[in-house]
Design an enzyme around this catalytic site. Structure first.
Site, PDB file in Angstrom:
ATOM      1  N   GLY A  35       0.834  -1.202   0.000  1.00 44.52           N
ATOM      2  CA  GLY A  35       0.000   0.000   0.000  1.00 44.52           C
ATOM      3  C   GLY A  35       0.870   1.253   0.000  1.00 44.52           C
ATOM      4  N   SER A  36       0.329   2.289   0.630  1.00 43.39           N
ATOM      5  CA  SER A  36       1.011   3.581   0.549  1.00 43.39           C
ATOM      6  C   SER A  36       2.316   3.628   1.315  1.00 43.39           C
ATOM      7  CB  SER A  36       0.089   4.680   1.081  1.00 43.39           C
ATOM      8  OG  SER A  36      -1.058   4.741   0.272  1.00 43.39           O
ATOM      9  N   SER A  37       2.569   2.659   2.180  1.00 40.17           N
ATOM     10  CA  SER A  37       3.867   2.672   2.861  1.00 40.17           C
ATOM     11  C   SER A  37       4.992   2.542   1.840  1.00 40.17           C
ATOM     12  CB  SER A  37       3.941   1.554   3.910  1.00 40.17           C
ATOM     13  OG  SER A  37       3.870   0.286   3.282  1.00 40.17           O
ATOM     14  N   PHE A  38       4.642   1.969   0.673  1.00 41.27           N
ATOM     15  CA  PHE A  38       5.639   1.819  -0.387  1.00 41.27           C
ATOM     16  C   PHE A  38       6.034   3.176  -0.990  1.00 41.27           C
ATOM     17  CE2 PHE A  38       7.036   0.600  -4.732  1.00 41.27           C
ATOM     18  CZ  PHE A  38       8.033  -0.287  -4.392  1.00 41.27           C
ATOM     19  N   LYS A  39       5.191   4.194  -0.736  1.00 40.18           N
ATOM     20  CA  LYS A  39       5.505   5.533  -1.274  1.00 40.18           C
ATOM     21  C   LYS A  39       6.841   6.041  -0.731  1.00 40.18           C
ATOM     22  CE  LYS A  39       0.762   6.915  -2.197  1.00 40.18           C
ATOM     23  NZ  LYS A  39      -0.445   7.320  -1.506  1.00 40.18           N
TER      24      LYS A  39
END
Lengths: 473, 415
Positions: free
Chosen positions: A217-221
């Protein structure tokens, strides 16, 4: 008559010599084959004749010890902390084998370490090799307890690292199991309990921190931002337009809840976790650079660790079209990450862009409690420049101060973090939070995942905060 | 032997209890007495036979002390009893020729002894071999084998010329008259009966083997050997078809590690192989292995314990001791001048050779496993008694053979 008697002698001698030939086979040439048989108890009896060394937490709690069972398999394991460290120590059972550190450090625990120095040689000559070496770990009993309590019976995992050394401070998985179940003793039949563990759909024997593969999810950002800032395709001030949707090669991407953020800077986009902006950043960065940076962070190969790990995955650059690239850039592509991997991402940013090898075993001590081997930081890669790391840290502090991660705020401590809410087809999304603190001199980096836990900022961030508070006390 | 004892105790308790060294001291004393008896009464007897038997007995004593100290005392007492029997035999049977006069009595006695357990016996480990009299149990087959050898030696000494005459030819091979196959058939019948009623494959094989050896030595007729071997194989095959315990023996021999049987029927043989394989070249050291994992390790499987703890070096040493013992026994037969003595020596030597081969080959999986004792080494009173009597007879023959004034019963018998 004498002729026949001589013939008989020859026959007898040939028969008896046949036995010696057969002995050579059974005892020497074929011996290894025979000994390797699973029903050969000798190997087990010999192993369990050795008083396997203890496993001790960083703060001196005994996690595993050997007790004299008085049976033919003499020294049996006991795990005084029950299920708390099951994913770390694993189990050692004459019936069910081994897992965890009990498996990977088996030789050391049995005192069969390969480094034969003066001391170990001395021990061997003095016949004390019947006692194994003990392991002192990096994990902290208190922190592990807090993380477990905070996860509070929800499915998921917590990994906490010391970003400056790579030492694992806590590693929690749930559901988990009591390793004592694997050690059957007289009057304690654990077969049913063991079978129940194996049949449990919640997979309690599965080590989520090291082997659970989840869409990040957005933690990959954080990975995408680190790459984009390091390559220089963006600065924190670069302005993007978020119209709430983006059409890539005829395929429309919508932002989370189809919300439009309007015009915003790159830094603001990370703070509010704008998918449309990150899709554009990814397209600017290109698949090749994205994959390269992700691999520097540790994707696509098993993380070197003291336990077996599953490789986190990102699609290879040449199979990644523009749509896949855009989706991957906000963590909803085909990429999958372990909690350990995401903790490593946070730790690398915390450590000025340098990725260290995570480790669980701090020291190996002999039966006299003398240290015979010590482990410390070991560098895996310089993923981004210290400048990039510093810039990204500042933005991640804003995420916690007034973005999606406010639930991780702690009075008087600057916390850098990033939420993740990973969509799962037909189910509640997985809640992620990765963070480190204090931002200017980090002592701990954390990754939290709650399976189907909903929004990361709401479910995962408070768990991270509890662990941070305990660690910073 | 003292060294063995001390090392067993060191491995077990880390210290030496000097009082317990009385056991090896007693056994050594017994053999010194036997040696003196032999020097005075049988001065011309072979000088190597008794020391070889003593060495094997010592080894057995050390291994039994290591495996089960409680049995060591019993073994010591049995050695004393067997030694007494040895002395009695030497005292009263120096004129062994009188045995020939009672050959049919002895033969019938052998059959009776064999038949006793079939009627009154108790079953131990699936074989009906034991006679229980109060607290004592006795294996009559052990004594029967000595009596049988005496009977066969006397019978063949008298009849071997008759048996050697060929009157027919079958396929160009000279074949004796059918009636001379009768003893062969009787023996075969006895063996098969043992296989069926006592489930004792080891003794059955041993008895038939002794018979074949002696008939070959007496008549030089390969026909007997071939027909005998064929008959035995036929009997064994029929038993294989008819009886599950025979099938089990063969299957565990072919496939000892079959997971379906390894915890049950092939447990013994697989444990024996595990023990031997863990011994390697030099063994684990006395008291440092795990031979107690093997069922009946102090009796039938004592050789596996030797292989585990003393390694291939120790096991081969044991085999070599038997080879030497057999060679000396054969030498006694060769040097003897009368047929009865010759055949008796051959028979007695065959007992040791075959018995050692059958059990050592069995526990090492060279041949299918059949339970019999390892002469002089295994724990067991009947076995020790029988083997010491056998030893005494062999030494008498040796002495007499070497003495020039042998009274030959049948002068000029074909040799």
């Amino acid at each position: 008559m004498n002729r026949q008697i001589k013939v008989l002698l020859a026959v007898f001698v040939i028969c008896l010599l046949g036995i010696t030939v057969n002995l050579a086979w059974v005892q020497i040439f074929g011996a290894e084959d025979i000994q390797g048989n699973a029903y050969n108890k000798r190997r087990l009896i010999e192993e369990y004749a050795i008083q396997r060394g203890d496993i001790i937490s960083a703060d001196g709690q005994t996690l595993a010890r050997s007790v004299d069972s008085g049976t033919e398999y003499r020294w049996q394991r006991e795990y005084p902390q029950g299920a708390l460290f099951a994913d770390v120590t694993g189990y050692d059972s004459w019936r069910y084998g081994r897992s965890g550190l009990e498996e990977t450090f088996n030789d050391e625990l049995l005192g069969k370490g390969t480094n034969l120095n003066l001391r170990t040689l001395g021990n061997r000559l003095l016949g004390t090799s019947k006692k194994g070496n003990s392991l002192k770990l990096t994990v902290n009993n208190q922190l592990q307890r807090v993380a477990t309590d905070s996860l509070g019976g929800r499915k998921g995992a917590v990994v906490a690292l010391d970003p400056k050394t790579g030492a694992v401070l806590a590693m929690v998985t749930h559901p988990t199991f009591d390793p004592n179940v694997t050690v059957p003793m007289d009057g304690r039949d654990t077969t049913a309990a063991w079978e129940a563990l194996n049949a449990d759909p919640g997979r309690p024997l599965f080590n989520r921190p090291t082997s659970g593969l989840y869409p990040p999810g957005s933690s990959f950002k954080v990975v995408v931002a680190a790459a984009a800032l390091d390559v220089g395709v963006v600065t924190p001030e670069t302005v993007f337009d978020c119209a709430g949707k983006l059409v890539v090669q005829g395929y429309t991407i919508y932002d989370f809840a189809r919300k439009s953020h309007g015009d915003l800077t790159f830094a603001e986009a990370l703070v509010v976790s704008c998918n449309i902006t990150f899709a554009q950043v990814g397209l600017r960065l290109g698949a090749e650079a994205l994959v390269q940076y992700a691999e520097e962070f540790g994707f696509n190969k098993p993380m070197p660790f003291d336990l077996p790990t599953e490789a986190s995955k990102i699609q290879s650059a040449d199979t990644m079209d523009q749509v896949a690239l855009a989706a991957a850039s906000f963590g909803q592509g085909q990429d999958l990450a372990t909690p350990l991997q995401m903790a490593q991402v946070a730790a690398a940013i915390a450590n000025g862009g340098v990725l260290l090898r995570p480790f669980l075993v701090d020291e190996i001590r002999d039966y006299n409690n003398k240290i015979i081997e010590q482990f410390g930081p070991s560098r895996l890669a310089e993923v981004v420049s210290p400048r990039t790391a510093e810039t990204l840290t500042d933005i991640m502090v804003d995420v916690v101060d007034d973005g999606t991660g406010t639930a991780a705020q702690i009075d008087g401590v600057k916390v850098a973090g990033k939420t993740g809410t990973a969509e799962v087809e037909g189910q509640e999304p997985h809640a992620w939070f990765i963070c480190f603190a204090p931002a200017d001199d980090p002592v701990i980096a954390i990754a939290v995942i709650v399976e189907n836990g909903g929004e990361g900022g709401r479910t995962a961030a408070p768990i991270a905060r509890d662990v941070l508070e305990q660690a910073l006390e | 032997m003292f060294v063995g004892y001390v090392s067993v105790q060191l491995a077990r308790d880390g210290k030496v209890d000097y009082a317990s060294l009385a056991y090896p001291g007693a056994v050594a004393g017994i053999f010194i007495v036997l040696h003196l008896v032999m020097r005075f009464l049988l001065p011309m007897a072979d000088g190597l036979i008794l020391p070889l038997a003593a060495g094997l007995t010592f080894l057995g004593m050390v291994m039994i002390e290591r495996l089960d100290p409680k049995l060591a005392l019993e073994q010591l007492l049995w050695i004393a009893v067997a030694a007494a029997a040895f002395v009695l035999v030497v005292l009263f049977l120096r004129n062994y020729e009188i045995l020939a006069q009672y050959k049919y009595t002895l033969g019938i006695a052998a059959l009776v002894l064999l038949a006793l357990p079939m009627v009154f016996g108790t079953e131990v480990n699936g074989a009906k071999l034991w006679l229980k009299v109060g607290p004592m149990s006795f294996q009559p087959a052990e004594l029967a084998k000595v009596l049988l050898v005496i009977f066969l030696a006397a019978f063949f000494a008298e009849k071997h010329e008759l048996l050697s005459i060929s009157t027919h030819r079958v396929l160009g091979i000279p074949v004796p008259e059918i009636k001379y196959f009768v003893p062969l058939l009787v023996m075969w019948g006895v063996s098969v009966l043992m296989m069926i009623f006592q489930k004792d494959l080891g003794s059955s094989l041993l008895f038939f083997g002794i018979f074949i050896c002696m008939v070959y030595a007496a008549t030089a007729r390969k026909t007997y050997v071939l027909v005998g071997a064929a008959l035995f194989l036929l009997g064994a095959f029929l038993c294989y078809l008819a009886f599950s315990h025979v099938q089990v023996r063969v299957q565990t021999w072919l496939n000892p590690f079959n997971p379906a049987t390894i915890q049950r029927q092939s447990y013994q043989i697989s444990q024996s192989l595990f023990a031997l394989s863990s011994g390697g070249v030099s063994g684990s050291g006395l008291g440092l292995g795990y031979p107690k994992l093997i069922p009946s390790v102090s009796t039938d499987f004592i050789f596996s314990a030797v292989g585990e703890e003393l390694g291939m070096i120790g096991a081969v040493a044991v085999v070599l001791m038997y080879i030497l013992l057999v060679a000396r026994g054969i030498k006694v037969a060769l040097l003897h001048r009368d047929d009865f003595g010759k055949l008796l020596a051959v028979g007695l030597t065959s007992v040791i050779a075959l018995q050692a081969f059958i059990i050592m080959g069995g526990v090492t999986r060279l041949i299918p496993l059949t339970g019999i004792t390892l002469p002089f080494v295994s724990y067991g009173g009947s076995s020790l008694l029988a083997n010491f009597i056998l030893l005494a007879l062999l030494l008498i023959l040796s002495h007499r053979g070497a003495t020039t004034n042998v009274a030959s019963i049948r002068k000029g018998a074909g040799r």
